[in-house]
Motif scaffolding. Sequence first.
Motif, PDB file in Angstrom:
ATOM      1  N   ALA A 184      -6.717  13.171  -2.991  1.00  0.00           N
ATOM      2  CA  ALA A 184      -7.862  13.159  -3.517  1.00  0.00           C
ATOM      3  C   ALA A 184      -8.405  14.485  -3.176  1.00  0.00           C
ATOM      4  O   ALA A 184      -9.140  15.126  -2.098  1.00  0.00           O
ATOM      5  CB  ALA A 184      -8.417  12.113  -3.154  1.00  0.00           C
TER       6      ALA A 184
ATOM      7  N   LEU B   6     -11.134   5.451  -3.724  1.00  0.00           N
ATOM      8  CA  LEU B   6     -10.311   5.693  -2.524  1.00  0.00           C
ATOM      9  C   LEU B   6      -9.711   4.753  -2.561  1.00  0.00           C
ATOM     10  O   LEU B   6      -8.106   5.135  -1.900  1.00  0.00           O
ATOM     11  CB  LEU B   6     -10.831   6.650  -2.050  1.00  0.00           C
ATOM     12  CG  LEU B   6     -11.764   8.165  -2.538  1.00  0.00           C
ATOM     13  CD1 LEU B   6     -12.148   8.764  -1.400  1.00  0.00           C
ATOM     14  CD2 LEU B   6     -10.948   8.965  -3.732  1.00  0.00           C
TER      15      LEU B   6
ATOM     16  N   VAL C 139      -5.929  11.813  -8.263  1.00  0.00           N
ATOM     17  CA  VAL C 139      -6.238  10.965  -6.491  1.00  0.00           C
ATOM     18  C   VAL C 139      -4.859   9.913  -6.967  1.00  0.00           C
ATOM     19  O   VAL C 139      -4.461   9.392  -7.637  1.00  0.00           O
ATOM     20  CB  VAL C 139      -7.169   9.872  -6.688  1.00  0.00           C
ATOM     21  CG1 VAL C 139      -6.778   9.214  -5.591  1.00  0.00           C
ATOM     22  CG2 VAL C 139      -8.656  10.535  -6.846  1.00  0.00           C
TER      23      VAL C 139
ATOM     24  N   ALA D 268      -5.862   5.348  -1.176  1.00  0.00           N
ATOM     25  CA  ALA D 268      -5.935   7.528  -1.595  1.00  0.00           C
ATOM     26  C   ALA D 268      -5.082   8.002  -0.230  1.00  0.00           C
ATOM     27  O   ALA D 268      -5.593   7.794   0.539  1.00  0.00           O
ATOM     28  CB  ALA D 268      -6.502   8.223  -1.685  1.00  0.00           C
TER      29      ALA D 268
END
Length: 230
Positions: free
Chosen positions: A178, A160, A32, A175
Amino acid sequence: MGKSKYIFGFLLFGVVSLFAETNRYDVKSAIVEYEIAGGGVVMGSKATISGSSKLYFKDFGKVELSEEKIVQAVMGDNEEEHNITKIVGNKIFNVDFNDQVVYQQELVAEEANPLLNLKDAETLTSMGAKKIGTESILGYKCDIWQLGEDKIWIYNTVPLKFVSKSLDVVQIQEAKLAVFNVDIKDDKFKLPPFPVKAVDDLLSGTTEEPELSPEQEKMMEEMMKSKGKK
């Protein structure tokens, strides 16, 4: 500065609830990469925040590395911050770029503290966090959790997105890449070639060691207050 540090701090720094036989994540591996942006007012002056971070893990989190680079600009003055944290089994390594040292700590069961592991709903709820909805990040459906003024988006126990606020500064970490359940080369987990210094007891305060930032201390206080009100 570097408010997102407390988030990775609680995910990684001193994660004493980690045991070698316990999976930290519900997915086997992940890469990520995040973009960091934000700004606000610092001591009456306009401030901007920019940077990036990354999270790599394999074997359900038994091997994990997080790296963050942040620049805060206030009236033309730039303050840079660079952090790396690595977990291998029951050991955690924190890189101090100022002193060029890697601090090593063993994680032991007696020090288990659920406040230091944000990955699952039960732990988040016990801290006083509330699930406020869902949203897709990069096509992955995330649960959104709120604690005070801060929010975290989690997909299958993997964060995230973060939105955090400290005084009059807002920081967003989201993010931009990912991928999950992929093979990750060992060099992705390599630390700088600094000498390693063992920390016998990180919480005792008796050894020379990195301390929690003011933001981390503030979040600990807020979480303890939230838990006490339940």
